[in-house]
Design a protein around this motif. Structure first.
Motif, short mmCIF file in Angstrom:
data_model
loop_
_atom_site.label_atom_id
_atom_site.label_comp_id
_atom_site.label_asym_id
_atom_site.label_seq_id
_atom_site.Cartn_x
_atom_site.Cartn_y
_atom_site.Cartn_z
N THR A 89 0.85 -1.20 0.00
CA THR A 89 0.00 0.00 0.00
C THR A 89 0.88 1.24 0.00
O THR A 89 1.94 1.24 0.64
N GLU A 110 -5.35 7.57 -10.35
CA GLU A 110 -5.54 6.73 -11.56
C GLU A 110 -4.21 6.22 -12.07
O GLU A 110 -4.07 5.06 -12.45
N LYS A 113 -2.84 3.48 -9.79
CA LYS A 113 -3.62 2.24 -9.92
C LYS A 113 -3.38 1.57 -11.27
O LYS A 113 -3.44 0.35 -11.38
N SER A 114 -3.09 2.36 -12.29
CA SER A 114 -2.89 1.70 -13.60
C SER A 114 -1.47 1.19 -13.76
O SER A 114 -1.23 0.24 -14.49
N ALA A 119 -2.37 -0.91 -3.26
CA ALA A 119 -3.56 -0.25 -2.72
C ALA A 119 -3.19 1.20 -2.42
O ALA A 119 -2.04 1.49 -2.07
N GLY A 139 -10.24 5.24 -8.12
CA GLY A 139 -9.61 3.98 -7.71
C GLY A 139 -9.01 3.98 -6.31
O GLY A 139 -8.43 2.96 -5.89
N ASP A 141 -8.51 3.25 -2.61
CA ASP A 141 -9.07 2.13 -1.86
C ASP A 141 -9.48 2.52 -0.45
O ASP A 141 -10.45 1.99 0.08
N ARG A 339 -2.02 -6.83 -0.22
CA ARG A 339 -2.43 -5.47 0.12
C ARG A 339 -2.73 -5.29 1.59
O ARG A 339 -2.77 -4.17 2.10
#
Ligand code: 5AD
Length: 350
Positions: A89, A110, A113-114, A119, A139, A141, A339
């Motif tokens: 994370t 974004e 996350k991509s 996390a 996105g 978490d 995660r």
């Protein structure tokens, strides 16, 4: 746990009896969340803050502090370091910095996350519903926002309100939950004016709120803040004031583990600051199962002075994570893989 028992533990001074509490909390921790200690890479992305919290060194009135805001590429550099060093994370934390527009943060989330499997936890203070909703759609978490104290009067005394935002952190936590975030909250321990009774209220509120992770650390006076300067006038009556000591913090961590057995509980940096030799180990041995090694570049980290930090100021990310891994190993525990989602987290129907 009944109220009287909770209060009894908070007031307990006998080291032998406390040892019993700590062992029980460690046992419950193992039963419910196991021996894995999850690493969250902490990146302090800006120390700008528009708020005037009476205890925090980042408050806008602290004009002596040099301010910084990390660029996207600096942040991404730290994110890749977190991934490389085995963190599941990244936690992006800052003061309340309006220059981070909702869209800018959303684009950053974004991108993380991509490009990575990590996390993303955001800890950016009190933001509007629209901002929080946008970041969730991007996105993010998890979101971390401590309510600090459940005592309304004490809260008001140390948190001058923001002119534009209602400022009800409990309402924001419920909103975060409704948006589907895994939510984190928590308190400071030993705030001048905090009584044992109000601390028992805090722990009961933590138990009853829909929160998945709970951070509780000692209040550390920052000399350039009004609370530190005027602490003696704030203190609660003799025998009622909660001390901001290591033992007190350990008691609270243990009691939170016993009342919220499935929660993710970090061994906080504030606790490690009180006892640099033990570092994160004291919290980990009384119920905590999370550590947040600081991956902020050292030049910035020195400026993220929410409270005075004397240690690990010049430590690079590699060293910070190596130290944490050593401490985890010394306790006979293992570094968690994946995660490290909270077992307490139950996504709500959209
Ligand atoms: N001592 C201890 N903790 C502090 N925080 C802010 N200032 C201090 C201080 N002086 C904590 C608050 C905040 C978190 C990011 O840091 O609980 O929510």
């Amino acid at each position: 746990m009944k109220r009287e028992e909770l209060l009894g533990w908070l007031r307990e001074k006998d080291p032998k009896r406390l040892e019993h509490l700590f062992r029980e909390a460690d046992f419950v921790r193992r039963q419910h969340v196991g021996d894995g200690v999850h690493l969250r890479g902490l990146i302090e992305i800006s120390n700008h803050c528009v708020r005037k919290c009476a205890y925090c060194g980042l408050r806008i009135c602290n004009e002596g502090l040099v301010r910084y805001r990390m660029t996207e590429s600096e942040i991404m550099g730290c994110v890749y370091t977190a991934w490389r060093l085995g963190c599941g994370t990244v936690v992006l934390q800052s003061g309340e910095d309006p220059a981070f527009t909702a869209r800018w943060i959303a684009a950053l989330v974004e991108r993380i996350k991509s490009e990575t499997p990590l996390a993303v936890t955001l800890s950016l203070g009190e933001r509007t519903h629209a901002d929080l909703a946008l970041w969730r759609r991007a996105g993010a978490d998890r979101y971390f926002l401590r309510f600090e104290t459940s005592d309304r009067n004490l809260y008001r005394r140390i948190h001058p309100p923001h002119p534009d935002v209602p400022g009800d952190r409990i309402a924001i936590l419920r909103d975060l939950k409704a948006l589907g975030y895994e939510t984190g909250s928590g308190i400071m321990i030993g705030i001048p004016g905090q009584t044992f009774d109000s601390l028992a209220d805090d722990i009961e509120l933590i138990r009853d709120l829909p929160i998945d992770m709970v951070g509780a650390g000692p209040y550390l006076p920052h000399p350039d803040t009004p609370l530190a300067r005027s602490a003696p006038c704030f203190l609660a009556a003799d025998g009622e004031q909660v001390p901001n000591t290591e033992t007190m913090a350990c008691k609270v961590i243990a009691l939170i583990r016993l009342t919220c057995p499935d929660a993710n509980i970090p061994s906080t940096t504030a606790l490690a600051t009180l006892n640099p030799d033990a570092g994160y180990m004291s919290g980990l041995s009384v119920g905590a199962n999370i550590v947040m090694p600081n991956l902020t570049p050292p030049a910035y980290r020195a400026l993220y002075a929410i409270y005075p930090r004397k240690t690990s100021m010049h430590v690079w990310a590699e060293q910070a994570v190596a130290t944490v891994r050593e401490q985890i190993g010394a306790l006979g525990r293992v570094v968690g893989t994946g995660r490290g989602d909270s077992p307490r987290y139950r996504p709500q129907a959209a």
